[in-house]
Design an enzyme around this catalytic site. Structure first.
Site, mmCIF file in Angstrom:
data_model
loop_
_atom_site.group_PDB
_atom_site.id
_atom_site.type_symbol
_atom_site.label_atom_id
_atom_site.label_comp_id
_atom_site.label_asym_id
_atom_site.label_seq_id
_atom_site.Cartn_x
_atom_site.Cartn_y
_atom_site.Cartn_z
ATOM 1 N N ASN A 120 12.557 -26.701 -21.318
ATOM 2 C CA ASN A 120 13.182 -25.687 -20.468
ATOM 3 C C ASN A 120 13.131 -26.136 -19.016
ATOM 4 O OD1 ASN A 120 10.555 -24.737 -19.331
ATOM 5 N ND2 ASN A 120 10.216 -24.109 -21.462
ATOM 6 N N ASP A 168 9.428 -21.155 -27.600
ATOM 7 C CA ASP A 168 9.190 -20.227 -28.704
ATOM 8 C C ASP A 168 9.316 -20.900 -30.060
ATOM 9 O OD1 ASP A 168 8.768 -18.035 -27.008
ATOM 10 O OD2 ASP A 168 10.920 -17.666 -26.839
ATOM 11 N N LYS A 184 14.403 -42.934 -33.920
ATOM 12 C CA LYS A 184 15.566 -42.366 -33.241
ATOM 13 C C LYS A 184 16.670 -42.066 -34.260
ATOM 14 C CE LYS A 184 19.118 -43.354 -29.807
ATOM 15 N NZ LYS A 184 19.689 -44.351 -28.887
ATOM 16 N N PRO A 243 3.172 -20.994 -32.070
ATOM 17 C CA PRO A 243 2.163 -19.954 -31.849
ATOM 18 C C PRO A 243 2.386 -19.295 -30.486
ATOM 19 C CG PRO A 243 1.192 -22.135 -31.608
ATOM 20 C CD PRO A 243 2.569 -22.339 -32.166
ATOM 21 N N ASP A 244 2.172 -17.995 -30.411
ATOM 22 C CA ASP A 244 2.289 -17.247 -29.154
ATOM 23 C C ASP A 244 0.940 -17.314 -28.447
ATOM 24 O OD1 ASP A 244 2.349 -15.219 -27.177
ATOM 25 O OD2 ASP A 244 3.993 -14.238 -28.213
ATOM 26 N N ILE A 245 0.850 -18.142 -27.425
ATOM 27 C CA ILE A 245 -0.442 -18.391 -26.780
ATOM 28 C C ILE A 245 -0.977 -17.135 -26.104
ATOM 29 C CG2 ILE A 245 -1.659 -19.788 -25.060
ATOM 30 C CD1 ILE A 245 0.434 -21.978 -25.539
#
Length: 419
Positions: A212, A281, A291, A307-309
């Site tokens: 991101n 996410d 590659k 995992p949602d930290i």
């Protein structure tokens, strides 16, 4: 916006050694903490760094000549001496140490130092044999006996080619000493702070990945501010646009899984968690070992949840019976329904504070030098912080967090007294 050194005037003396170039960083740090910095340079110092550089950084004229009286209404070295809340000499050569110890006044800096009644902080820098010379040792001891504070030189490779003690302390060390002398004990002294920053990287193959736009700048500013307030800081960072700050313990990770493991491993020994990282996410279900070559006109990637930290931190905290529970600050980068989403996140993930920003807003969000945030707590909106530098936002966040921690501690102490 309050800053630790707001309202303080620092008189910075720069003498003629190769380490004079570090005065630029020192000026920048002190100004960033709110100080008014006024610089005096010796003739030798001007050979290593031009006065204009420090003038631009401090937005104040640089004094170099005791006879260069710019204002007829006053005497420059006396005005500088009287204005100082603290005098700092960095780097300090063996020559200026001798002048200070023996009361000599033959240039602008030594004359002003005799005239000031402000406390004096000295950061020496010189060849290792000079630093160990009996005359220098005697001068240092004489100055220390008069109440002068020293930031001792570090050990390492010196410009002269020797390896030993004599290199100027890092600017952050000098800043720490300045803050301690001017504002006393640091508010986060003794606290162990864990900060996450940057974006995570989810590999598709050895050369491609999902990530991101997070630059890590907000997390870095929070870590720097906590460090300057006396905390022991661990910074867990993924992909970032710049090098992490000095004076903090850095743990580099790539993926969300790695960041999750690094955070949870350190959670039992943490007093405050600030989760400013932008964590992916989802991750690819399968990561190619080599590659991937072009084959079909389209490619379908199957993604699975990471995992949602922040959720894991909240759950660990809620189950921490009999243990000291960390104070948790989360971040919410939103594009719609800012307040609704932020409060929902605060409740679901059991945070003490949520810092929310609309990343579509100009001057806020990823990659910028500034931010615009709303801070929410258990009772809703606490404060709207208008556009300002990310470091200034970090300073205000710590002020709000410290108020929250103090209130929680008072409430806990009250419950204990009722038993």
């Amino acid at each position: 916006m309050n800053k630790p050194l707001s309202g303080k005037t620092i008189l910075l003396g720069v003498t003629g050694g190769i380490a004079a170039y570090k005065a630029a960083t020192l000026c920048s740090r002190l100004v960033g903490l709110g100080a008014t910095v006024k610089v005096i340079m010796t003739e030798g110092a001007t050979k290593f760094i031009p006065p204009l550089t420090l003038q631009v950084l401090t937005r104040n004229p640089v004094a170099t000549d005791v006879f260069d009286e710019r204002e007829a209404a006053g005497v420059q070295h006396i005005d500088l001496a009287d204005a100082a809340d603290l005098a700092v000499i960095a780097p300090a050569t063996a020559n200026i140490l001798s002048k200070l110890a023996n009361g000599l006044a033959d240039d602008m800096l030594s004359t002003t130092m005799l005239a000031t009644t402000a406390p004096l902080l000295v950061a020496p820098a010189m060849n290792v044999h000079m630093w160990e010379h009996p005359a220098v040792i005697e001068n240092v001891n004489k100055l220390a006996s008069r109440g002068v504070t020293f930031v001792e030189p570090g050990t390492g490779q010196l410009a002269c080619g020797y390896v030993g003690k004599g290199r100027l302390a890092e600017p952050d060390e000098i800043v720490d000493a300045v803050v301690k002398m001017l504002i006393g004990e640091k508010p986060l002294a003794g606290k162990r702070v864990l900060v996450t920053a940057g974006g995570t990287v989810e590999r598709i193959d050895p050369v491609r990945y999902i990530t991101n736009d997070s630059s890590g700048k907000m997390g870095f500013a929070i870590a720097e501010s906590a460090r300057d307030r006396g905390a022991e800081v661990t910074l867990i960072c993924g992909r970032t646009d710049a090098a992490p700050p000095n004076g903090v313990r850095v743990v580099k990770v790539d993926s969300a899984m790695e960041m999750h493991d690094a955070v949870m491993k350190r959670l039992p020994n943490t007093d405050v968690v600030v989760k400013a990282a932008a964590v992916a996410d989802y991750r690819p279900l399968h990561r190619a070992a080599h590659k991937m070559k072009k084959s079909n006109e389209s490619l379908t990637l199957e993604l699975v949840r990471n995992p949602d930290i922040l959720q894991a931190i909240g759950e660990w905290k809620s189950e921490a019976a009999g243990r000291d529970k960390p104070y948790v600050i989360g971040f919410a980068a939103e594009t719609t329904d800012l307040e609704k989403n932020a409060i929902d996140k605060l409740i679901r993930k059991k945070c003490d504070l949520i810092v929310a920003n609309d990343v579509t807003e100009s001057g806020a969000g990823f990659g910028t030098e500034t931010n615009i945030v709303n801070v929410y707590g258990a009772l809703g909106l606490i404060e709207r912080i208008p556009q300002m530098t990310k470091r200034a936002v970090a300073e205000r966040l710590w002020e709000l967090a410290q108020s929250g921690m103090n209130a929680a501690k008072s409430a806990g102490d009250g419950k204990e007294s009722e038993r």
